[in-house]
Enzyme design. Structure first.
Site, short mmCIF file in Angstrom:
data_model
loop_
_atom_site.label_atom_id
_atom_site.label_comp_id
_atom_site.label_asym_id
_atom_site.label_seq_id
_atom_site.Cartn_x
_atom_site.Cartn_y
_atom_site.Cartn_z
N GLN A 57 0.81 -1.22 0.00
CA GLN A 57 0.00 0.00 0.00
C GLN A 57 0.84 1.26 0.00
OE1 GLN A 57 -1.50 -1.09 4.13
NE2 GLN A 57 -1.48 1.14 4.33
N CYS A 90 -5.11 0.68 3.77
CA CYS A 90 -5.17 -0.71 4.21
C CYS A 90 -6.57 -1.28 4.10
CB CYS A 90 -4.68 -0.83 5.64
SG CYS A 90 -5.47 0.34 6.75
N HIS A 119 -6.08 -0.82 11.58
CA HIS A 119 -5.46 -1.39 10.40
C HIS A 119 -6.34 -2.49 9.82
CE1 HIS A 119 -2.29 -2.20 7.65
NE2 HIS A 119 -1.93 -3.36 8.17
#
Ligand SMILES: *[C@@H]1O[C@H](CO)[C@@H](O)[C@H](O)[C@H]1NC(C)=O
Ligand SMILES: *[C@@H]1O[C@H](CO)[C@@H](O)[C@H](O)[C@H]1NC(C)=O
Length: 539
Positions: A344, A350, A486
């Site tokens: 990423q 994410c 995340h």
């Protein structure tokens, strides 16, 4: 130095349960000690009559906590002060304890000196039980820690009572949950191998306060797992050689020597964190100088999302959980349902990778075709989420339905920047029809996964900055399960020895972790990985 502190004037404020890991070790008087001593002196002058005498540093000790604790013995003429200054990794220093006395003026000998106490002393036992319960609250372990015995207990009158003792603890056979805190040996017998460890603890009891106990200091041996960490060399926490090796390994080039110096300093601060993670690791994970080791927290935050609103999960349709027991291990990579690890970059996308990873799996399983899908489409065209600032898979599913589907990775390439939407409906290769929330129970998660495909999850990424490999099982205190920041993808699970784990696909490239994957202990809600499990549905 052996100074018996004859307490004449005692002003003490105790650290309010800062996380305390290792014990104190002696430290030579270096420039940072002098800086801390000066800071302490400024603070002391506000509350103590130190006169005009110059300061002399008699002894300096440091302790790695979530930052550093400096315990200094300072002399000002005839006055001797022992201070503790807490210096967090980031943020302001704080004088957490001060104790000054004037030995030459004291007439009352013996007052305040520690007294040895029998270990059946009720005050000692109550203080010990408080400590054991605090340990259990902070622990991710499935089993309850039980007090086994107490050695070397002393009591001392300070501002309150100070208890110092060695507590031997081991694992009991019952679960670590609130109902079992304070269970007796009869209610919760020890395991046949309770894996005992001894903690040296200092606890202050102030009966007029709630809670009455404050843990002032603790030093525990954790002999649970032998972790060998090749990334931490010798006793040196951080030296230039290590940094040079790190630079070479990760091809780091800095703008100028000033920037290099700054990076070295950040690197050293991070190595303190690494040491702390490693010393407290309950699994087999190795932490060290990953490619993120020269980044500050703020810089690292670009690789994760802003905190997720996990309450979204409650508003989703719940997935049906298969009734049959899941196999003991399962890995969707063996069935060609997982694309190679992606990267990423420094864009907080994410959530988009977690979403496409899930849909790639669903498409393969339903349509028998593995197609790598476009995250950039989501970064640019999903109007609910915030591109590189973060987002939620649960929103992304709805946006994909609104848009009409996903283009492929090669058609709508990733460049890790927030840009204008370039979506072309004719280029859609994959659609979804709806989405579901998947159980927070890790057995049910496994059952759903084995039958239906990889699961999009949210996790607290705090320890991932320094993860090298192995099965990660950090204490809750290192990755708050309530702070999910995340998005990743669970692609399978297994058991190694007696340790169950999840196999998690990350999006930080193959040069991070276990070839891009993260193995995490399964069954204790580690880092909140079970709180935001979702999937797209393709009819
Ligand atoms: C603490 O207790 C243990 C076991 O009773 C003993 O061997 C040890 O010498 C004691 N240590 C101190 C510092 O009193
Ligand atoms: C699922 O979505 C696709 C694409 O929008 C649509 O063609 C299909 O009819 C939908 N399936 C069902 C069962 O609604």
């Amino acid at each position: 130095m052996k100074v018996v502190f004859l307490i004449l004037a005692v002003v003490t404020t105790f650290a309010s349960a800062k996380f305390l890991a290792g014990g104190y070790s002696d430290h030579e008087v270096s420039s940072d000690i002098i800086e801390v001593a000066n800071f302490a002196m400024t603070q002391l002058r506000n509350s103590q009559n130190l006169g005009a005498a110059p300061m002399k540093i008699i002894k300096a000790q440091t302790q790695v906590v979530n930052g550093l604790n400096y315990k200094l013995d300072l002399e000002f003429g005839s006055m001797v002060c022992q201070v503790v200054v807490y210096k967090p990794f980031r943020g302001e220093s704080e004088l957490t304890s001060q104790q000054c006395s004037n030995p030459s003026k004291s007439k009352r000998t013996g007052f305040g000196a520690p007294k040895t106490t029998g270990t059946d002393d009720q005050q000692i036992l109550s203080a010990a039980d408080f400590f054991v319960t605090e340990k259990n609250k902070a622990s991710n372990s499935m089993f309850l820690l039980q007090r086994m015995s107490i050695q070397n207990a002393t009591k001392q009158v300070v501002e309150g009572m100070l208890y110092k003792m060695d507590i031997k603890m081991g694992y009991g056979t019952c679960r670590n949950n609130q109902d079992n805190y304070g269970a007796t040996d009869a209610e919760c017998p020890l395991q046949s191998n309770p894996r005992p460890r001894v903690c040296h603890v200092e606890i202050v009891e102030r009966v007029w306060m709630t809670p009455a106990y404050t843990i002032k200091n603790e030093k525990c041996q954790n002999k649970d797992v032998e972790t060998k960490n090749p990334h931490l060399v010798g006793h040196d926490l951080c030296h230039y050689g290590m940094f040079a090796q790190f630079k070479e390994t990760h091809n780091k080039v800095y703008f100028d020597s000033q920037e290099e110096k700054r990076r070295f300093k950040i690197f050293c601060q991070n190595m303190v964190t690494v040491k702390e993670l490693q010393e407290n690791e309950m699994g087999t994970a190795v932490y060290g100088a990953t490619k993120f080791a020269d980044m500050t927290e703020a810089e690292f935050n670009k690789y994760i999302s802003k905190p997720w609103d996990v309450s979204e999960w409650d508003r989703m349709v719940q997935a049906r959980i298969p009734e049959a027991d899941p196999p003991t291990s399962f890995d969707w990579r063996d069935f060609g349902a997982v694309t190679p690890v992606k990267n990423q970059g420094s864009c907080g996308s994410c959530w988009a990778f977690s979403t496409t990873g899930n849909i790639e799996g669903q498409w393969k399983i339903k349509k028998n075709k593995l197609v790598s899908l476009s995250e950039q489409e989501l970064v640019d065209c999903d109007k609910v989420d915030e591109g590189c600032e973060g987002g939620l898979p649960s929103n992304a599913y709805k946006e994909i339905i609104r848009l009409g589907g996903l283009e492929t990775e090669s058609k709508y390439e990733y460049d890790g920047k927030d840009e204008k939407c370039k979506f072309v409906k004719q280029d859609v290769k994959v659609y979804i029809n709806s989405s579901v929330a998947i159980s927070k129970d890790e057995n049910e998660m496994a059952a759903w996964l084995a039958k239906n495909g990889p699961i999009s999850i949210g996790i607290n990424a705090n320890v991932m900055q320094f993860y090298f490999g192995g099965i990660s099982h950090p204490w809750k205190i290192f990755c708050n399960p309530k702070n999910i920041d995340h998005g990743v993808l669970i692609v399978g699970y297994g058991v190694k020895g007696s340790t169950p784990y999840w196999i998690i696909k990350n999006s930080w490239g193959e040069d991070w972790g276990e070839k891009g994957y993260y193995l995490v202990y399964r069954g204790a809600g580690v880092c909140g990985l079970n709180t935001m499990c979702t999937s797209a549905v393709i009819d």
